[in-house]
Each structure stands twice: as C-alpha cells, then as structure tokens.
Design a protein around this motif. Structure first.
Motif, mmCIF file in Angstrom:
data_model
loop_
_atom_site.group_PDB
_atom_site.id
_atom_site.type_symbol
_atom_site.label_atom_id
_atom_site.label_comp_id
_atom_site.label_asym_id
_atom_site.label_seq_id
_atom_site.Cartn_x
_atom_site.Cartn_y
_atom_site.Cartn_z
ATOM 1 N N GLU A 290 11.135 3.789 2.836
ATOM 2 C CA GLU A 290 12.350 3.049 2.465
ATOM 3 C C GLU A 290 12.155 1.549 2.653
ATOM 4 O O GLU A 290 12.511 0.743 1.786
ATOM 5 C CB GLU A 290 13.530 3.541 3.305
ATOM 6 N N LYS A 291 11.561 1.167 3.783
ATOM 7 C CA LYS A 291 11.350 -0.258 4.055
ATOM 8 C C LYS A 291 10.261 -0.838 3.159
ATOM 9 O O LYS A 291 10.362 -1.984 2.701
ATOM 10 C CB LYS A 291 10.980 -0.472 5.528
ATOM 11 N N LEU A 292 9.225 -0.066 2.881
ATOM 12 C CA LEU A 292 8.178 -0.533 1.972
ATOM 13 C C LEU A 292 8.731 -0.727 0.563
ATOM 14 O O LEU A 292 8.321 -1.647 -0.156
ATOM 15 C CB LEU A 292 7.011 0.464 1.954
ATOM 16 N N SER A 293 9.667 0.123 0.171
ATOM 17 C CA SER A 293 10.319 -0.044 -1.121
ATOM 18 C C SER A 293 11.075 -1.367 -1.179
ATOM 19 O O SER A 293 10.994 -2.101 -2.170
ATOM 20 C CB SER A 293 11.295 1.125 -1.360
ATOM 21 N N VAL A 294 11.785 -1.694 -0.104
ATOM 22 C CA VAL A 294 12.570 -2.929 -0.064
ATOM 23 C C VAL A 294 11.670 -4.154 -0.107
ATOM 24 O O VAL A 294 11.926 -5.111 -0.855
ATOM 25 C CB VAL A 294 13.469 -2.959 1.186
ATOM 26 N N ARG A 302 9.551 -12.732 -5.486
ATOM 27 C CA ARG A 302 9.026 -13.952 -4.875
ATOM 28 C C ARG A 302 9.950 -14.507 -3.783
ATOM 29 O O ARG A 302 10.085 -15.716 -3.607
ATOM 30 C CB ARG A 302 8.772 -15.022 -5.943
ATOM 31 N N ILE A 303 10.580 -13.605 -3.053
ATOM 32 C CA ILE A 303 11.419 -13.992 -1.925
ATOM 33 C C ILE A 303 10.657 -13.795 -0.620
ATOM 34 O O ILE A 303 10.650 -14.676 0.242
ATOM 35 C CB ILE A 303 12.727 -13.168 -1.914
ATOM 36 N N LEU A 304 10.011 -12.666 -0.483
ATOM 37 C CA LEU A 304 9.172 -12.378 0.679
ATOM 38 C C LEU A 304 7.730 -12.771 0.368
ATOM 39 O O LEU A 304 7.370 -12.985 -0.791
ATOM 40 C CB LEU A 304 9.242 -10.882 1.009
ATOM 41 N N PRO A 305 6.887 -12.846 1.405
ATOM 42 C CA PRO A 305 5.461 -13.110 1.152
ATOM 43 C C PRO A 305 4.885 -12.081 0.176
ATOM 44 O O PRO A 305 5.305 -10.924 0.156
ATOM 45 C CB PRO A 305 4.835 -12.971 2.543
ATOM 46 N N GLU A 306 3.938 -12.500 -0.620
ATOM 47 C CA GLU A 306 3.348 -11.621 -1.629
ATOM 48 C C GLU A 306 2.608 -10.457 -0.984
ATOM 49 O O GLU A 306 1.841 -10.632 -0.032
ATOM 50 C CB GLU A 306 2.380 -12.398 -2.517
ATOM 51 N N ILE A 307 2.850 -9.281 -1.509
ATOM 52 C CA ILE A 307 2.097 -8.089 -1.110
ATOM 53 C C ILE A 307 1.366 -7.598 -2.352
ATOM 54 O O ILE A 307 1.992 -7.053 -3.272
ATOM 55 C CB ILE A 307 3.007 -6.975 -0.575
ATOM 56 N N PRO A 308 0.061 -7.781 -2.440
ATOM 57 C CA PRO A 308 -0.688 -7.289 -3.611
ATOM 58 C C PRO A 308 -0.461 -5.790 -3.798
ATOM 59 O O PRO A 308 -0.310 -5.050 -2.811
ATOM 60 C CB PRO A 308 -2.145 -7.596 -3.246
ATOM 61 N N MET A 309 -0.447 -5.328 -5.034
ATOM 62 C CA MET A 309 -0.176 -3.925 -5.309
ATOM 63 C C MET A 309 -1.182 -3.004 -4.644
ATOM 64 O O MET A 309 -0.832 -1.911 -4.188
ATOM 65 C CB MET A 309 -0.151 -3.665 -6.817
ATOM 66 N N ASN A 310 -2.444 -3.426 -4.580
ATOM 67 C CA ASN A 310 -3.433 -2.550 -3.944
ATOM 68 C C ASN A 310 -3.120 -2.349 -2.467
ATOM 69 O O ASN A 310 -3.280 -1.254 -1.921
ATOM 70 C CB ASN A 310 -4.850 -3.076 -4.146
ATOM 71 N N MET A 311 -2.629 -3.404 -1.804
ATOM 72 C CA MET A 311 -2.279 -3.273 -0.393
ATOM 73 C C MET A 311 -1.004 -2.449 -0.227
ATOM 74 O O MET A 311 -0.906 -1.616 0.683
ATOM 75 C CB MET A 311 -2.109 -4.640 0.255
ATOM 76 N N TRP A 312 -0.019 -2.677 -1.103
ATOM 77 C CA TRP A 312 1.217 -1.899 -1.018
ATOM 78 C C TRP A 312 0.940 -0.419 -1.250
ATOM 79 O O TRP A 312 1.451 0.443 -0.530
ATOM 80 C CB TRP A 312 2.225 -2.417 -2.042
ATOM 81 N N ASN A 313 0.130 -0.099 -2.242
ATOM 82 C CA ASN A 313 -0.239 1.299 -2.494
ATOM 83 C C ASN A 313 -0.916 1.913 -1.278
ATOM 84 O O ASN A 313 -0.673 3.071 -0.925
ATOM 85 C CB ASN A 313 -1.172 1.395 -3.700
ATOM 86 N N GLU A 314 -1.769 1.122 -0.641
ATOM 87 C CA GLU A 314 -2.463 1.605 0.553
ATOM 88 C C GLU A 314 -1.484 1.881 1.686
ATOM 89 O O GLU A 314 -1.583 2.903 2.380
ATOM 90 C CB GLU A 314 -3.508 0.582 1.003
ATOM 91 N N LEU A 315 -0.515 0.990 1.867
ATOM 92 C CA LEU A 315 0.485 1.187 2.914
ATOM 93 C C LEU A 315 1.321 2.430 2.640
ATOM 94 O O LEU A 315 1.602 3.217 3.557
ATOM 95 C CB LEU A 315 1.392 -0.041 3.013
ATOM 96 N N VAL A 316 1.738 2.613 1.398
ATOM 97 C CA VAL A 316 2.514 3.795 1.030
ATOM 98 C C VAL A 316 1.717 5.061 1.303
ATOM 99 O O VAL A 316 2.244 6.046 1.842
ATOM 100 C CB VAL A 316 2.923 3.724 -0.456
ATOM 101 N N LEU A 317 0.448 5.042 0.943
ATOM 102 C CA LEU A 317 -0.396 6.231 1.072
ATOM 103 C C LEU A 317 -0.759 6.534 2.523
ATOM 104 O O LEU A 317 -0.611 7.674 3.002
ATOM 105 C CB LEU A 317 -1.667 6.033 0.243
#
Length: 353
Positions: A290-294, A302-317
C-alpha cells in the motif's frame, strides 16, 4: 534448486521496462494454453503419462536455440519457499505452487527470465512471456516463436474450434493477453466496478494482482481478454492495448484531480507513506505494498524523490512473504517476516533519501 538459487535467476520484468506508459503499466504478459493430442487432459492424466510429458517438453526445449541457456525445474521436487518465490515472480500459477508432489510437473525458464513454460498445469503446456512495461505486441511475437518450439509434440487442434483446452473459455487461440496496471487513483475513487463492467462488455476482464480469484494488493490490477474464440491473436492484443491506453489516461486525470482537490492533505498522504517505508520497524506485506503504491504516485508526479521503476519493482517483489524468507535463508513466522521486511525497506529507502 533451493530458494537462494531461484532468487539469483534473471527476471526481465524486474528491470522496469521502457517507453509508453512507464509507471502505469508494470508488466505485459502473453500466455498460450496448449495440449498434446496423444495424452489425456491434465484432469485425467496419470502420473506416468505426466512424467513422460515433462520429459518430452524438456527435450523439445533442449533442441531449440531459444532455450540454449534455459533452466529446467521439477516443481514436484522443489521446496515450498522456492515454489513460492517463483509464484511471486509471476513465473508459475497459484495452482502450480500448491500442486501435489505426487504429480510430475515441470517448468522451463529461458536465459533472460522472459519466458516460462509450465508443464502439467491446467493444460499440458502453459507458455508465458512476461515483459516489463507496456510491450504487449513484443510479448506476442516472442510467444509465437516459443509456440513453434513445442508444436512438434502434436497439439490437440480442431479445424473448426482451434486449440482444444481443459477449460472451454480458453478454446480457440488459447491466448490470454494481459497487462499489470497500477491504478491507485481509480481505486480510491471507487470506479473499479464501473471499469469492470465496461471491460466485460468488450470481452475483457479485470483481475487481482496474481490473476483469477486473487485479491488486489498495492492497487495492482490485471487487465486481460476473456474471449479466445473467434478472434485472431493480433486482434486480442490490440483490443487489450487500446483499453489499456484509455484506462491509463483516466488514471492520470484522476491523479491530477486528486492533487488539485486535496492540496496539502494529498501531499501529507504521500510523505506519510514515504516516512513509513523509511522508518517503520515492523510492516506487513499488505501495508508495504500500500505504501509503495503511494510513493510510486508521488514519484511519478515529481513530488517525492524519484524511484526508478527497476528499483520500485524490486521493492514490490522482494518484500513478498516467500522472498523475505528466501533472503533470510530460512522459514520465518509472520512476525519475523514483518521485522525483516521493515529492515529491508529502511535500508533501501535510505539510498533514495
């Protein structure tokens, strides 16, 4: 192959994809259901026949350049955590993860982590191509090439109806084309039932994060076709692609509207999610998603620091239950998983702060 070895296997979609609708479309998937004519359907197949089918599928893959660096796994001989990791990576189905060890079942993974072929699932072969981002046509082209590899086994095919499958809803092309969409604004606006109704009218459906019958986690929805009979594969892929673009446009509009209408409350919502991931000492997999989605929304806008998609996918997984246990190297209680997950997230979020 144990959990740590499964973790080290390549996985194409984790890289994040590229191009159109990045951040909104997480993955593109094409799945083909195929059966071999000389064997009974999986619901009636004997263990001996299933064993022979696994051997034939592995041999067919070994003869193809597409599977030169393939990994061939016997799921019926693997431990639960290893199978769970494969499920969370979307490389096997829930049924394959939970299947009885008395029935021989195989899995073929190509060297790039793009293709997975399940042997003795609901159908004899489930050919799946999974790519990061919005690349449905590319996934379809790859699936056609993989299909040719196993065609020599002799598919169950009818001149009038097409490919014959265990479930009548797959008869015809045997194709399921789907995209994983991140739709938090539409979810919070309460319009998902309306979207489902619209999709059903077009012969499409919206499912949970892990497909049919699964719940939705982190506002991740699967949009896919329902109809496989009477349409060409390319037509199905184009329909799913067209509706995907329409849904993505609606999601973007609702995000912008929410920002305008909620103002500081919206900003607070984003930063509270960031703070939770950055500092929480205990966090469940549901809350983490839920928090990763937010924070994905905050990064996209472009409100929060950038999270590259590869890193976000890794965090989700890697915050999923079986991945947490695989990284820990042992089975963990739910409470232990929540502590390990929070520690992992703190270390990763620190790099982004």
């Amino acid at each position: 192959m144990g959990p740590s070895q499964v973790l080290s296997l390549p996985l194409e979609w984790k890289g994040g994809g590229f191009g159109e609708l990045t951040g909104l479309v997480v993955t593109s998937r094409v799945r083909l259901a195929r059966n071999v004519a000389r064997f009974p359907f999986s619901v009636a197949i004997s263990p001996e026949e299933a064993e022979k089918l696994v051997e034939l599928a592995f041999e067919a893959a070994s003869r193809s350049p597409l599977f030169r660096e393939a990994v061939k796994l016997r799921l019926d001989r693997m431990d639960e955590i290893s199978r769970g990791v494969l499920f969370e990576r979307h490389q096997i189905s829930f049924d394959m993860m939970r299947a009885s060890p008395q029935m021989p079942r195989g899995l073929i993974l190509d060297g790039s982590g793009t293709v997975s072929v399940m042997v003795n699932e609901e159908d004899h072969l489930r050919i799946q191509v999974l790519l990061g981002g919005f690349r449905l046509r590319e996934a379809l082209d790859i699936a056609f090439k993989v299909d040719e590899v196993f065609e020599a086994l002799g598919y169950a095919f009818d001149d009038e109806f097409g490919h014959l499958t265990s479930c009548p809803t797959n008869v015809g092309t045997g194709l399921r084309a789907s995209v994983m969409l991140h739709l938090p604004a539409m979810q919070s606006s309460g319009v998902m039932d309306e979207l489902l109704k619209h999709c059903n009218q077009l012969g499409l459906t919206v499912r949970g994060t892990y497909g049919e019958g699964s719940a939705v986690f982190g506002a991740l929805y699967q949009l896919s076709n329902q109809v496989t009979l009477g349409r060409k594969e390319e037509e199905i892929a184009e329909l799913v692609s067209r509706v995907t673009r329409e849904v993505a446009e609606e999601e973007i509009a609702r995000r912008d509207r929410t920002r305008r209408e909620r103002g500081k409350a919206f900003l607070d919502h984003l930063w509270r999610a960031w703070g939770t991931l950055r500092y929480a000492q205990v966090i469940t997999s549901k809350e983490a998603l839920e928090k990763l989605s937010v924070v994905r929304v905050g990064s996209d806008m472009r409100i929060l620091p950038e999270i590259p998609m590869n890193m976000w996918n890794e965090l989700v997984l890697l915050t999923q239950p079986y991945h947490i246990q695989a990284m820990a190297g042992r089975e963990l209680s739910p409470e232990e998983r929540d502590v390990h997950r929070a520690s992992f997230l703190r270390s990763k979020m620190e790099l982004l702060s």
